[in-house]
Design a protein around this motif. Structure first.
Motif, PDB file in Angstrom:
ATOM      1  N   THR A 195     -31.486  -3.872 -29.309  1.00  0.00           N
ATOM      2  CA  THR A 195     -32.718  -3.210 -28.454  1.00  0.00           C
ATOM      3  C   THR A 195     -32.040  -2.552 -27.211  1.00  0.00           C
ATOM      4  O   THR A 195     -31.246  -3.155 -26.760  1.00  0.00           O
ATOM      5  N   ARG A 196     -32.825  -1.735 -26.650  1.00  0.00           N
ATOM      6  CA  ARG A 196     -32.460  -0.912 -25.296  1.00  0.00           C
ATOM      7  C   ARG A 196     -33.747  -0.646 -24.781  1.00  0.00           C
ATOM      8  O   ARG A 196     -34.671  -0.390 -25.219  1.00  0.00           O
ATOM      9  N   PHE A 197     -33.445  -1.112 -23.383  1.00  0.00           N
ATOM     10  CA  PHE A 197     -35.004  -0.883 -22.586  1.00  0.00           C
ATOM     11  C   PHE A 197     -34.673  -0.430 -21.194  1.00  0.00           C
ATOM     12  O   PHE A 197     -33.445  -0.744 -20.625  1.00  0.00           O
ATOM     13  N   GLY A 239     -52.756  -3.539 -21.232  1.00  0.00           N
ATOM     14  CA  GLY A 239     -51.297  -3.639 -21.786  1.00  0.00           C
ATOM     15  C   GLY A 239     -50.511  -2.517 -20.931  1.00  0.00           C
ATOM     16  O   GLY A 239     -50.730  -2.479 -19.627  1.00  0.00           O
ATOM     17  N   ASP A 240     -49.299  -2.152 -21.632  1.00  0.00           N
ATOM     18  CA  ASP A 240     -48.443  -1.283 -20.870  1.00  0.00           C
ATOM     19  C   ASP A 240     -49.116  -0.142 -20.364  1.00  0.00           C
ATOM     20  O   ASP A 240     -48.357   0.479 -19.281  1.00  0.00           O
ATOM     21  N   ALA A 241     -50.048   0.233 -20.848  1.00  0.00           N
ATOM     22  CA  ALA A 241     -50.971   1.569 -20.252  1.00  0.00           C
ATOM     23  C   ALA A 241     -51.308   1.073 -18.904  1.00  0.00           C
ATOM     24  O   ALA A 241     -51.515   1.905 -17.912  1.00  0.00           O
ATOM     25  N   GLY A 287     -39.734 -10.657 -21.350  1.00  0.00           N
ATOM     26  CA  GLY A 287     -40.572 -11.803 -21.851  1.00  0.00           C
ATOM     27  C   GLY A 287     -41.970 -11.920 -21.380  1.00  0.00           C
ATOM     28  O   GLY A 287     -42.670 -13.057 -21.597  1.00  0.00           O
ATOM     29  N   VAL A 288     -42.686 -10.751 -20.592  1.00  0.00           N
ATOM     30  CA  VAL A 288     -43.936 -11.183 -20.199  1.00  0.00           C
ATOM     31  C   VAL A 288     -44.709 -10.271 -20.376  1.00  0.00           C
ATOM     32  O   VAL A 288     -45.954 -10.505 -20.116  1.00  0.00           O
ATOM     33  N   ALA A 289     -44.522  -9.021 -20.875  1.00  0.00           N
ATOM     34  CA  ALA A 289     -45.453  -7.865 -21.182  1.00  0.00           C
ATOM     35  C   ALA A 289     -46.317  -8.265 -22.330  1.00  0.00           C
ATOM     36  O   ALA A 289     -47.687  -7.870 -22.126  1.00  0.00           O
TER      37      ALA A 289
HETATM   38  C1  LIG Z   1     -36.367  -3.070 -26.232  1.00  0.00           C
HETATM   39  C2  LIG Z   1     -37.492  -3.642 -25.847  1.00  0.00           C
HETATM   40  C3  LIG Z   1     -37.788  -5.242 -25.783  1.00  0.00           C
HETATM   41  C4  LIG Z   1     -38.860  -5.738 -25.072  1.00  0.00           C
HETATM   42  N1  LIG Z   1     -38.608  -7.110 -25.270  1.00  0.00           N
HETATM   43  C5  LIG Z   1     -39.760  -7.835 -24.784  1.00  0.00           C
HETATM   44  C6  LIG Z   1     -39.985  -9.270 -24.868  1.00  0.00           C
HETATM   45  O1  LIG Z   1     -38.929  -9.867 -25.207  1.00  0.00           O
HETATM   46  N2  LIG Z   1     -41.032  -9.764 -24.385  1.00  0.00           N
HETATM   47  C7  LIG Z   1     -42.183  -8.991 -24.081  1.00  0.00           C
HETATM   48  O2  LIG Z   1     -43.363  -9.517 -23.802  1.00  0.00           O
HETATM   49  N3  LIG Z   1     -42.151  -7.718 -23.962  1.00  0.00           N
HETATM   50  C8  LIG Z   1     -40.919  -7.039 -24.538  1.00  0.00           C
HETATM   51  N4  LIG Z   1     -40.764  -5.788 -24.431  1.00  0.00           N
HETATM   52  C9  LIG Z   1     -42.151  -5.018 -24.070  1.00  0.00           C
HETATM   53  C10 LIG Z   1     -43.264  -4.997 -25.309  1.00  0.00           C
HETATM   54  O3  LIG Z   1     -42.572  -4.465 -26.154  1.00  0.00           O
HETATM   55  C11 LIG Z   1     -44.285  -3.912 -24.710  1.00  0.00           C
HETATM   56  O4  LIG Z   1     -44.744  -4.305 -23.143  1.00  0.00           O
HETATM   57  C12 LIG Z   1     -45.435  -3.940 -25.633  1.00  0.00           C
HETATM   58  O5  LIG Z   1     -45.105  -3.375 -26.881  1.00  0.00           O
HETATM   59  C13 LIG Z   1     -46.686  -3.431 -25.078  1.00  0.00           C
HETATM   60  O6  LIG Z   1     -47.510  -3.564 -26.012  1.00  0.00           O
HETATM   61  P1  LIG Z   1     -48.869  -2.490 -25.957  1.00  0.00           P
HETATM   62  O7  LIG Z   1     -49.840  -2.658 -27.125  1.00  0.00           O
HETATM   63  O8  LIG Z   1     -49.532  -2.443 -24.456  1.00  0.00           O
HETATM   64  O9  LIG Z   1     -48.134  -0.900 -25.869  1.00  0.00           O
HETATM   65  P2  LIG Z   1     -47.170  -0.214 -27.255  1.00  0.00           P
HETATM   66  O10 LIG Z   1     -46.545  -1.444 -27.899  1.00  0.00           O
HETATM   67  O11 LIG Z   1     -46.413   0.837 -26.381  1.00  0.00           O
HETATM   68  O12 LIG Z   1     -48.241   0.329 -27.998  1.00  0.00           O
HETATM   69  C14 LIG Z   1     -48.772   1.582 -27.797  1.00  0.00           C
HETATM   70  C15 LIG Z   1     -49.303   2.362 -29.258  1.00  0.00           C
HETATM   71  O13 LIG Z   1     -50.201   3.406 -28.903  1.00  0.00           O
HETATM   72  C16 LIG Z   1     -49.791   4.623 -29.837  1.00  0.00           C
HETATM   73  N5  LIG Z   1     -50.252   5.707 -28.950  1.00  0.00           N
HETATM   74  C17 LIG Z   1     -49.439   6.104 -27.922  1.00  0.00           C
HETATM   75  N6  LIG Z   1     -50.181   7.366 -27.757  1.00  0.00           N
HETATM   76  C18 LIG Z   1     -51.270   7.470 -28.498  1.00  0.00           C
HETATM   77  C19 LIG Z   1     -52.267   8.473 -28.698  1.00  0.00           C
HETATM   78  N7  LIG Z   1     -52.493   9.435 -27.793  1.00  0.00           N
HETATM   79  N8  LIG Z   1     -53.093   8.297 -29.857  1.00  0.00           N
HETATM   80  C20 LIG Z   1     -52.813   7.194 -30.574  1.00  0.00           C
HETATM   81  N9  LIG Z   1     -51.900   6.164 -30.426  1.00  0.00           N
HETATM   82  C21 LIG Z   1     -51.088   6.495 -29.277  1.00  0.00           C
HETATM   83  C22 LIG Z   1     -48.226   4.221 -29.904  1.00  0.00           C
HETATM   84  O14 LIG Z   1     -47.610   4.911 -30.901  1.00  0.00           O
HETATM   85  C23 LIG Z   1     -48.074   2.713 -29.958  1.00  0.00           C
HETATM   86  O15 LIG Z   1     -48.100   2.309 -31.050  1.00  0.00           O
HETATM   87  C24 LIG Z   1     -39.719  -5.057 -25.014  1.00  0.00           C
HETATM   88  C25 LIG Z   1     -39.761  -3.551 -24.928  1.00  0.00           C
HETATM   89  C26 LIG Z   1     -38.713  -2.974 -25.437  1.00  0.00           C
HETATM   90  C27 LIG Z   1     -38.769  -1.609 -25.463  1.00  0.00           C
END
Ligand SMILES: Cc1cc2nc3c(=O)[nH]c(=O)nc-3n(C[C@H](O)[C@H](O)[C@H](O)COP(=O)(O)OP(=O)(O)OC[C@H]3O[C@@H](n4cnc5c(N)ncnc54)[C@H](O)[C@@H]3O)c2cc1C
Length: 507
Positions: free
Chosen positions: A272-274, A293-295, A303-305
């Motif tokens: 993984t890379r971040f 979420g991340d948005a 570990g928290v997101a």
């Molecule tokens: C390498 C790495 C390691 C990580 N390790 C951890 C960890 O150990 N613990 C932890 O809690 N978090 C970790 N994270 C963070 C975690 O992965 C994210 O916080 C999490 O994926 C966020 O979830 P989300 O559903 O909010 O967004 P995302 O997982 O980013 O999902 C967003 C989705 O929206 C879709 N999308 C985007 N734009 C559009 C559009 N216009 N129309 C339709 N679909 C769209 C994307 O394709 C994607 O599937 C890590 C992240 C990375 C990169």
């Protein structure tokens, strides 16, 4: 109206939200731009309060059964250190190892089983808030563009959220310049694992277990259980695409830059890379458009997101359901931004502090980390840090409220006539619960006026924390009557709480 709610993005947040909405009968369409689920290794597990919520819903076994390996040792990374929660009898910070692609698969099955529609390969490209009732979503689908008319849209579309941009919601904060790499590889020729977790590398010598700070960045390794864990952090201007996985060559080059050696690496097991940012949306709502979420937030530590995003989903789902079903009182939807922004502020507090701990170099940095670890060796600070990391410490309720208000309803055994259930289990219906622990008929009766929204349960416990608890569908305590609180104060306060959270009575 085509659907009640359009959820944008099939990450953990959007999938959790779609499942929560569909379970209470909200017509939910989830749109995901990728044609196939992502296989990129991101989060390695579920941690924090979301585990309690899934337990209350009776769903934790499903996630436990799917976990990748044994429970992780309850030691968690914190700002380049490890906090050891094993010294606590009842640690607030728990985790289940479950790689993100598997987690997303389980959440997708859960959403579809409950009736949500998931369309992959359908990208949201535009939004129009037409009037007080409708949002039109412009979609680029597999068979061309089409509109969807919906009552609400929730952008769960990640840190670079299109929905956030389309709604014009500012996302201020800081992007940190470090790139971090974390990998697990098999043990290659020429490397021997030492008993203390360090490595003996032929032609190089001993590399100690744990973190090594150099003037080019930070390196860490651990050789345990027949695998090698490698971590690097360095300042790098390159913008990487999360969808392009890291290669062994890329990791090897990073180790060389940071440590100045060629470290042999075996077969990749997890790569993984971040990068890290500390950002939060100014509001999680613009009219009928919401963010989760991340948005809505990015935190500068691991570990928290996922926990934060899934808890956003649980907080928002029942409020949207109330609005779709017509019982939500005015202002209910605004409590989502207020509550989840406050929770994210607490997460930003400790994750920003982790950046300072991680980045402090030289003897002063070493002293800061040593002192921090010394303090975290005491029970009270460790409990406080654990609660912050788990997302259960979201700040104090207002001074007039019972101290339990805003806390997650902890599980405990209940004695009920002919049954012996636990607090967990009462929330499976998706409705709120008024839990009477002191035979308070005077307080039970008014809650009976919301029969479609509030279940009334009478029980006894060994040591009651309050006479009556009003628990929201997301497991948070909305109101509590103190032990022996007179009806003269408790009754009007309960009526107020019921109508604040659940609208006008239905009888
Ligand atoms: C390498 C790495 C390691 C990580 N390790 C951890 C960890 O150990 N613990 C932890 O809690 N978090 C970790 N994270 C963070 C975690 O992965 C994210 O916080 C999490 O994926 C966020 O979830 P989300 O559903 O909010 O967004 P995302 O997982 O980013 O999902 C967003 C989705 O929206 C879709 N999308 C985007 N734009 C559009 C559009 N216009 N129309 C339709 N679909 C769209 C994307 O394709 C994607 O599937 C890590 C992240 C990375 C990169």
């Amino acid at each position: 109206m085509d659907v009640d709610v359009v959820v944008v993005g099939a990450g953990p947040t959007g999938l959790m939200l779609a499942g929560e909405l569909a379970r209470v009968g909200v017509r939910t369409l989830l749109l995901e731009r990728r044609p196939e689920p992502s296989e990129v290794a991101k989060a390695g597990g579920l941690a924090g309060q979301i585990l309690q919520l899934l337990h209350h819903r009776g769903e934790l076994d499903r996630f436990h059964a799917a976990k990748a390996g044994p429970e992780p040792a309850p030691r968690f990374p914190f700002g380049g250190l490890h906090l050891d929660f094993t010294r606590l009898n009842d640690s607030p910070m728990r985790a289940v190892l479950l790689p993100q692609p598997r987690l997303e698969q389980l959440l997708a099955e859960r959403a579809v089983d409950r009736g949500a529609e998931v369309r992959r390969g359908h990208e949201v490209v535009g939004l129009r808030q037409e009037d007080d009732e409708t949002v039109t979503v412009e979609v680029r689908g597999t068979d061309g563009p089409y509109p969807v008319a919906t009552r609400f849209v929730v952008g769960c579309d990640g840190g670079r959220s299109r929905v956030r941009d389309l709604a014009g919601i500012p996302f201020p904060g800081t992007a940190f310049p470090e790139i971090e790499r974390l990998a697990s590889v098999t043990v290659p020729e020429g490397v021997t694992l030492l008993d203390d977790g360090g490595l003996d590398v032929r032609g190089v010598g001993t590399i100690p277990f744990g973190y090594t700070a150099t003037e080019h960045g930070v390196f860490a390794c651990s050789g345990m259980g027949g695998t090698i864990g490698v971590y690097t952090a360095e300042v790098e201007a390159t913008e990487y695409d999360d969808d392009v996985p890291m290669s062994v060559e890329e990791l090897s080059a990073s180790v060389h830059r940071v440590l100045g050696i060629d470290l042999p690496l075996g077969e990749p097991l997890r790569m993984t890379r971040f990068g890290y940012s500390a950002k939060q949306a100014d509001s999680y709502r613009d009219g009928r458009v919401f963010l989760a979420g991340d948005a809505a937030h990015l935190f500068p530590a691991g570990g928290v997101a996922v926990n934060a995003g899934m808890l956003d989903a649980a907080n928002l789902a029942w409020k949207l359901a109330g609005s779709v079903q017509g019982w939500a009182p005015p202002g209910l939807l605004d409590t989502y931004t207020a509550e989840r922004r406050a929770a994210a502020e607490r997460t930003l507090l400790h994750t920003r502090a982790q950046v300072a701990l991680r980045r402090a170099h030289g003897p002063t940095g070493d002293a800061l980390r040593a002192l921090f670890l010394e303090l975290a060796g005491d029970e009270q600070p460790l409990l406080r840090l654990g609660a912050l990391m788990a997302g259960t410490d979201v700040g104090a309720p207002s001074s007039e409220a019972h101290p339990l208000v805003g806390a997650f309803a902890t599980d405990q055994a209940l004695r009920v006539e002919h049954r012996d259930p636990r607090v967990a289990g009462l929330l499976r219906s998706g409705r709120a619960v008024l839990l009477d622990l002191a035979a308070r008929t005077d307080l039970r009766e008014p809650a009976g006026l919301w029969p479609d929204r509030v279940d009334v349960v009478t029980a006894t416990v060994d040591e009651r924390p309050a006479d009556v608890l009003l628990v929201r569908p997301d497991g948070l305590i909305a109101w509590a009557a103190a032990v022996d609180e007179p009806g003269a104060t408790a009754l009007p306060a309960l009526r107020q709480a019921l109508s604040t959270w659940f609208g006008a009575s239905s009888v």
